[in-house]
Design an enzyme around this catalytic site. Structure first.
Site, mmCIF file in Angstrom:
data_model
loop_
_atom_site.group_PDB
_atom_site.id
_atom_site.type_symbol
_atom_site.label_atom_id
_atom_site.label_comp_id
_atom_site.label_asym_id
_atom_site.label_seq_id
_atom_site.Cartn_x
_atom_site.Cartn_y
_atom_site.Cartn_z
ATOM 1 N N LYS A 192 17.845 16.043 -8.470
ATOM 2 C CA LYS A 192 19.004 16.933 -8.540
ATOM 3 C C LYS A 192 18.651 18.099 -9.454
ATOM 4 C CE LYS A 192 23.356 18.345 -8.652
ATOM 5 N NZ LYS A 192 23.900 19.084 -7.497
ATOM 6 N N ASN A 251 15.799 26.485 -8.564
ATOM 7 C CA ASN A 251 16.966 26.750 -7.714
ATOM 8 C C ASN A 251 17.585 28.090 -8.111
ATOM 9 O OD1 ASN A 251 19.330 26.715 -6.283
ATOM 10 N ND2 ASN A 251 20.060 24.754 -7.069
ATOM 11 N N CYS A 286 22.433 28.398 -6.311
ATOM 12 C CA CYS A 286 23.639 27.554 -6.350
ATOM 13 C C CYS A 286 24.883 28.414 -6.114
ATOM 14 C CB CYS A 286 23.761 26.820 -7.685
ATOM 15 S SG CYS A 286 25.316 25.887 -7.756
ATOM 16 N N LYS A 344 14.060 27.727 -4.488
ATOM 17 C CA LYS A 344 15.060 27.361 -3.482
ATOM 18 C C LYS A 344 15.898 28.604 -3.229
ATOM 19 C CE LYS A 344 17.796 24.128 -1.327
ATOM 20 N NZ LYS A 344 18.273 22.894 -1.976
ATOM 21 N N ASN A 346 19.414 26.818 0.843
ATOM 22 C CA ASN A 346 20.500 26.130 0.151
ATOM 23 C C ASN A 346 21.702 26.115 1.097
ATOM 24 O OD1 ASN A 346 22.261 25.101 -1.905
ATOM 25 N ND2 ASN A 346 21.017 26.140 -3.443
ATOM 26 N N GLY A 352 19.416 16.691 3.472
ATOM 27 C CA GLY A 352 20.524 16.731 2.517
ATOM 28 C C GLY A 352 21.745 15.980 3.024
ATOM 29 N N THR A 353 22.569 16.647 3.832
ATOM 30 C CA THR A 353 23.817 16.052 4.319
ATOM 31 C C THR A 353 23.581 14.712 5.020
ATOM 32 O OG1 THR A 353 24.881 18.209 4.551
ATOM 33 C CG2 THR A 353 25.760 16.429 5.913
HETATM 34 O O1 DOR Z 1 25.345 23.328 -2.322
HETATM 35 C C1 DOR Z 1 24.923 23.220 -3.471
HETATM 36 N N1 DOR Z 1 25.557 22.432 -4.363
HETATM 37 N N2 DOR Z 1 23.832 23.901 -3.864
HETATM 38 C C2 DOR Z 1 23.372 23.905 -5.140
HETATM 39 O O2 DOR Z 1 22.396 24.573 -5.422
HETATM 40 C C3 DOR Z 1 24.049 23.135 -6.159
HETATM 41 C C4 DOR Z 1 25.010 22.119 -5.634
HETATM 42 C C5 DOR Z 1 26.079 21.889 -6.669
HETATM 43 O O3 DOR Z 1 25.831 21.095 -7.585
HETATM 44 O O4 DOR Z 1 27.159 22.513 -6.607
#
Ligand code: DOR
Length: 309
Positions: free
Chosen positions: A43, A124, A127, A161, A190, A268-269
Site C-alpha cells: 500500500k 505514487n 492519488c 504510478k 491509477n 486491483g479491484t
Molecule cells: O484510488 C486510489 N486510492 N489511488 C491512490 O493512489 C490512493 C488510494 C487511496 O488511498 O485513496
C-alpha cells in the site's frame, strides 16, 4: 512461461497486485507472498501512519469499484520493516510511496534505499482522494521538479504510478519529462479520479468522503488503461518498462495489456473482489491463451498490437 523483467528485476510471473487493495498489513503482504503473484507491492506509504477518510470509502459495483480511501496506511517504517519478514518468499518486494510533500518522499526514499530486501520503489504521483490536494502528475512542472530531486539522490530501481491521461498532447508532454530520467518503470494507471457513482433508489452517493467523488477501478477503466499503456509504450525510451493496471480480471485482459506493450500487469479491484487466488486464476487463463496461440513467452507478442486494416 509468464516470467518477465522490470529493469534488472526478475519476476517469475508478470502478474502481481496493484498498490491499494489488500496490501496494507503484514498478514495481507504475506498472503500475496504465498499466492501465485510474481511480486509483492505494498500500500502507498506516507511518512507517518494515517487513518484515511471516513467510511463508507470503498464500494464494489457491478462494473468495478469506487474508492476514496485517503491513503490509510501504517506509515513508512512499517513497510520498511516488513521487507525482512517477506524475504523468505523469494519474490521481489516493491514499496509504494506517496508522501504528503516532496521532502517526505525524499526522506522515505533515502531510508528505503538502505534496505537490500526492497527490490524497487513505486512512487505514487497520482492519488485522487486527498481533499484539497491535486494529483501531482497532472501538474507537469511539479512532476519534473519532483523527479529531478528524486533522481539526484536515488540509487534503487524506481518507477512512478501515473494517473490516466486523455489528451494525446498530454501523453507527449509527460513522456518527454519521463524520458529525461533514469526511471525503471511507469505503472499506468491509477484509478480514474473523481468519478461519481450513485444509488438511485436511496438518492445518495455510494461513498461518503468528498461528497461521493472517488477513484474508479475495474471494468469502467480498462479501455482508458489500455490507451495509457499503449501511448507510453510507444513514447517512452525502451529501457523504461510499462506496467499495466486497470480492469484486469481475466487472462484475456492481461493478454490485451501485454499486446499494448506491458511488461507486467497489476490487479486491483479484482483482487479486492476475489482475494489472492486471482493470481493463479489469471495466470492459468493467460497461459491457456498463449498455448493456443503458440506463444512461449510474453515477449513473443508484447507490444505487437496491430491497427485494424
Ligand atoms: O484510488 C486510489 N486510492 N489511488 C491512490 O493512489 C490512493 C488510494 C487511496 O488511498 O485513496
Amino acid at each position: 512461461m509468464l516470467q518477465t523483467k522490470i529493469a534488472n528485476i526478475k519476476l517469475a510471473n508478470c502478474i502481481y497486485n496493484a498498490s491499494g487493495p489488500a496490501c496494507s498489513s503484514l498478514e495481507e503482504l504475506q498472503a500475496l507472498g504465498q499466492s501465485a503473484a510474481g511480486a509483492i507491492l505494498s500500500k502507498s506509504a506516507t511518512l507517518a501512519p494515517r487513518a484515511g477518510n471516513p467510511a463508507p470509502r470503498y464500494v464494489d459495483t457491478p462494473w468495478g469499484s469506487i474508492n476514496s480511501m485517503g491513503l490509510p496506511n501504517k506509515g513508512h517504517a512499517y513497510y520498511l520493516a516488513a521487507a525482512k519478514e517477506l524475504a523468505s518468499f523469494q519474490k521481489p518486494y516493491i514499496v509504494s510511496l506517496s508522501g504528503m510533500s516532496l521532502a517526505d518522499n525524499l526522506k522515505m526514499i533515502a531510508e528505503m534505499q538502505e534496505e537490500e530486501n526492497i527490490a524497487a520503489i513505486e512512487l505514487n504521483l497520482s492519488c485522487p482522494n486527498l481533499p484539497g490536494k491535486p494529483q501531482t502528475a497532472y501538474d507537469f512542472e511539479q512532476t519534473e521538479k519532483v523527479l529531478a530531486a528524486v533522481f539526484a539522490q536515488n540509487n534503487k530501481p524506481l518507477g512512478v504510478k501515473l494517473p490516466p491521461y486523455f489528451d494525446l498532447l498530454h501523453f507527449e508532454q509527460m513522456a518527454q519529462i519521463l524520458n529525461q530520467f533514469p526511471l525503471s518503470f511507469v505503472s499506468c494507471i491509477n484509478s480514474i479520479g473523481n468519478g461519481l457513482v450513485i444509488d438511485w433508489e436511496k438518492e445518495e452517493t455510494l461513498i461518503r468522503p468528498k461528497d461521493g467523488f472517488g477513484g474508479l477501478g475495474g471494468d469502467y477503466i480498462k479501455a482508458t488503461a489500455l490507451a495509457n499503456v499503449r501511448q507510453f509504450y510507444l513514447l517512452l525510451r525502451p529501457e523504461i518498462s510499462v506496467v499495466a493496471v486497470g480492469g484486469i480480471k481475466s487472462g484475456q485482459d492481461a493478454f490485451e495489456h501485454i499486446l499494448c506493450g506491458a511488461k507486467a500487469v497489476q490487479i486491483g479491484t479484482h483482487l479486492m473482489k476475489t482475494g489472492p487466488s486471482c493470481f493463479a486464476q489469471i495466470s492459468a487463463e493467460l497461459t491457456a491463451i498463449m498455448q493456443a496461440k503458440g506463444y512461449q513467452s510474453i515477449e513473443d507478442f508484447r507490444g505487437k498490437l496491430k491497427t485494424a486494416a
